[in-house]
Scaffold this motif. Sequence first.
Motif, PDB file in Angstrom:
ATOM      1  N   ALA A 253       0.834  -1.205   0.000  1.00 18.41           N
ATOM      2  CA  ALA A 253       0.000   0.000   0.000  1.00 18.41           C
ATOM      3  C   ALA A 253       0.868   1.254   0.000  1.00 18.41           C
ATOM      4  O   ALA A 253       0.586   2.224  -0.721  1.00 18.41           O
ATOM      5  CB  ALA A 253      -0.924  -0.006   1.216  1.00 18.41           C
ATOM      6  N   MET A 254       1.931   1.246   0.791  1.00 18.19           N
ATOM      7  CA  MET A 254       2.809   2.411   0.840  1.00 18.19           C
ATOM      8  C   MET A 254       3.542   2.600  -0.482  1.00 18.19           C
ATOM      9  O   MET A 254       3.718   3.732  -0.954  1.00 18.19           O
ATOM     10  CB  MET A 254       3.813   2.260   1.982  1.00 18.19           C
ATOM     11  N   ALA A 255       3.967   1.508  -1.101  1.00 15.26           N
ATOM     12  CA  ALA A 255       4.715   1.602  -2.353  1.00 15.26           C
ATOM     13  C   ALA A 255       3.837   2.057  -3.511  1.00 15.26           C
ATOM     14  O   ALA A 255       4.337   2.630  -4.484  1.00 15.26           O
ATOM     15  CB  ALA A 255       5.342   0.247  -2.680  1.00 15.26           C
ATOM     16  N   SER A 256       2.521   1.812  -3.404  1.00 12.44           N
ATOM     17  CA  SER A 256       1.616   2.156  -4.502  1.00 12.44           C
ATOM     18  C   SER A 256       1.242   3.631  -4.514  1.00 12.44           C
ATOM     19  O   SER A 256       0.649   4.120  -5.469  1.00 12.44           O
ATOM     20  CB  SER A 256       0.343   1.317  -4.411  1.00 12.44           C
ATOM     21  N   ARG A 257       1.569   4.358  -3.447  1.00 15.95           N
ATOM     22  CA  ARG A 257       1.240   5.779  -3.378  1.00 15.95           C
ATOM     23  C   ARG A 257       2.170   6.586  -4.278  1.00 15.95           C
ATOM     24  O   ARG A 257       3.366   6.337  -4.368  1.00 15.95           O
ATOM     25  CB  ARG A 257       1.351   6.302  -1.945  1.00 15.95           C
ATOM     26  N   THR A 258       1.594   7.588  -4.920  1.00 19.17           N
ATOM     27  CA  THR A 258       2.402   8.483  -5.743  1.00 19.17           C
ATOM     28  C   THR A 258       3.199   9.428  -4.844  1.00 19.17           C
ATOM     29  O   THR A 258       2.611  10.097  -3.988  1.00 19.17           O
ATOM     30  CB  THR A 258       1.511   9.319  -6.677  1.00 19.17           C
ATOM     31  N   PRO A 259       4.506   9.473  -4.978  1.00 23.40           N
ATOM     32  CA  PRO A 259       5.304  10.338  -4.103  1.00 23.40           C
ATOM     33  C   PRO A 259       4.885  11.802  -4.231  1.00 23.40           C
ATOM     34  O   PRO A 259       4.648  12.304  -5.322  1.00 23.40           O
ATOM     35  CB  PRO A 259       6.734  10.126  -4.610  1.00 23.40           C
ATOM     36  N   ASP A 260       4.766  12.481  -3.100  1.00 24.17           N
ATOM     37  CA  ASP A 260       4.390  13.885  -3.071  1.00 24.17           C
ATOM     38  C   ASP A 260       5.424  14.635  -2.229  1.00 24.17           C
ATOM     39  O   ASP A 260       5.436  14.517  -1.003  1.00 24.17           O
ATOM     40  CB  ASP A 260       2.993  14.052  -2.466  1.00 24.17           C
TER      41      ASP A 260
ATOM     42  N   ALA B 230      -8.992   3.586  11.601  1.00 21.54           N
ATOM     43  CA  ALA B 230      -8.271   3.275  10.367  1.00 21.54           C
ATOM     44  C   ALA B 230      -8.389   4.386   9.332  1.00 21.54           C
ATOM     45  O   ALA B 230      -7.525   4.506   8.459  1.00 21.54           O
ATOM     46  CB  ALA B 230      -8.791   1.959   9.785  1.00 21.54           C
ATOM     47  N   GLU B 231      -9.446   5.189   9.402  1.00 23.15           N
ATOM     48  CA  GLU B 231      -9.643   6.223   8.396  1.00 23.15           C
ATOM     49  C   GLU B 231      -9.459   7.640   8.949  1.00 23.15           C
ATOM     50  O   GLU B 231      -9.752   8.619   8.265  1.00 23.15           O
ATOM     51  CB  GLU B 231     -11.042   6.103   7.790  1.00 23.15           C
ATOM     52  N   SER B 232      -8.971   7.759  10.162  1.00 25.03           N
ATOM     53  CA  SER B 232      -8.829   9.075  10.782  1.00 25.03           C
ATOM     54  C   SER B 232      -7.466   9.700  10.565  1.00 25.03           C
ATOM     55  O   SER B 232      -7.192  10.765  11.113  1.00 25.03           O
ATOM     56  CB  SER B 232      -9.100   8.973  12.299  1.00 25.03           C
ATOM     57  N   ALA B 233      -6.605   9.053   9.790  1.00 29.68           N
ATOM     58  CA  ALA B 233      -5.268   9.600   9.554  1.00 29.68           C
ATOM     59  C   ALA B 233      -4.817   9.245   8.142  1.00 29.68           C
ATOM     60  O   ALA B 233      -5.373   8.340   7.505  1.00 29.68           O
ATOM     61  CB  ALA B 233      -4.276   9.048  10.580  1.00 29.68           C
ATOM     62  N   GLN B 234      -3.826   9.960   7.655  1.00 33.73           N
ATOM     63  CA  GLN B 234      -3.246   9.657   6.359  1.00 33.73           C
ATOM     64  C   GLN B 234      -2.516   8.318   6.414  1.00 33.73           C
ATOM     65  O   GLN B 234      -2.127   7.853   7.485  1.00 33.73           O
ATOM     66  CB  GLN B 234      -2.275  10.767   5.946  1.00 33.73           C
ATOM     67  N   LEU B 235      -2.328   7.699   5.229  1.00 35.09           N
ATOM     68  CA  LEU B 235      -1.757   6.354   5.166  1.00 35.09           C
ATOM     69  C   LEU B 235      -0.433   6.247   5.904  1.00 35.09           C
ATOM     70  O   LEU B 235      -0.206   5.292   6.647  1.00 35.09           O
ATOM     71  CB  LEU B 235      -1.582   5.932   3.701  1.00 35.09           C
ATOM     72  N   GLN B 236       0.439   7.243   5.742  1.00 36.72           N
ATOM     73  CA  GLN B 236       1.764   7.148   6.367  1.00 36.72           C
ATOM     74  C   GLN B 236       1.698   7.244   7.886  1.00 36.72           C
ATOM     75  O   GLN B 236       2.627   6.839   8.587  1.00 36.72           O
ATOM     76  CB  GLN B 236       2.702   8.242   5.824  1.00 36.72           C
TER      77      GLN B 236
END
Length: 404
Positions: free
Chosen positions: A195-202, A334-340
């Motif tokens: 999941a972390m690797a699939s995120r587009t770097p920002d 689980a949905e109250s924060a950003q993925l990281q």
Amino acid sequence: MQRRVISILVGGQILGGIGMGATLSLGSLLAAQLSGSNAWSGMAATMSTLGAALAAVPLARLAQARGRRISLSTGALVAGTGAVIAITSAAVGVFAMLLLGLMLLGAGSAVNLQSRFAATDLSRPDSRGRDLSIVVWSTTVGAVLGPNLFDPGEALGAVLGLPPLTGAFAFSVTAQLAAAAVYATGLRPDPLLTAMASRTPDPAAPRPQGGLLVLRGNARARYAVAVVALSHATMVALMSMTPVHLREHGASLTVVGLTISLHIAGMYAMSPVFGWMADRLGRLRTILLGQGMLVVALILAGVAADSRSGVTISLILLGLGWSASVVAGSALVAESAQLQDRPALQGVSDLGMNAAGASAGALAGPVLAAAGYSGLGFISLALVAVVVVWTVLQPRRPANAGRL
């Protein structure tokens, strides 16, 4: 890939449930025996939940750094080691060693809790509650079977030459080792790392925060963590003292095991229904439903403490109320924060959940001795009142994703 991850988590949860369910109630009886006083019986639940609390943040950090596979398998191995120490403590008659073993065994609970969040790593927002609840539900098989291994465990213990009340811990050792193997071999590729690797770097995205920093700036996260912690404390306070109460009233180990099995079935068997409700009807409505069932359970425990059937029905409702509240509350976490930031927040949530349970278990023994089982039920209503008031005050349209 998500379907395969759920399947692996389900298998690990079944094994982990056997390991925890086989020893959960016997821990309080063994603590009373080694300490020589029922007032210390609550320390079994206290040390187990304290161990889960202490393991929560390190396992979350391990997950963030190395993935769920390493984190979950490591926790299961620690729990298996705790079961071995518990058996040894009974053989040598050292109460402090039993407390250490139960604390390490609590890492198995931390693994089970982290597994429900692992189920959401790759899930869609509209199915987060369902995916989480499926993993919670899978614990039913092992957790219901575990307490019914009391008598077979004693028979096995007699064959192996183990001390009384420790035979079921041998089942726990085997189950935790098997769970570690399932996680280590099955979670490839790792869901959280994927999941972390699939995120587009920002480049402009904020750096990952610790769980406490997330709580400080996020009111919804504070509420979600509190719901899970207080609901768990309510459940632990009453459940941990039920085996002692039943034994004092002449119940056999078989009756105690059946009662705890039905309670655990209430905790897990209906969780997919509550997951569906959390996704479709809203997190807050599902939490309020859970708190309502906790109120009925505690009042019934207060007015029907001398009735075995009344205590059993109370324990079933206690499990159902816990399930609705924790499934919906965990979906909010689980949905109250950003993925990281999610693993850190999830670790703090599990820390708070188990710290609250440890405190409730520690206080439940003295309260039982001073006010009886009925008094324990009525006093626990105060925890439910806090959650109900806080839920009513929640805004209905937060910025975060997910139906409320």
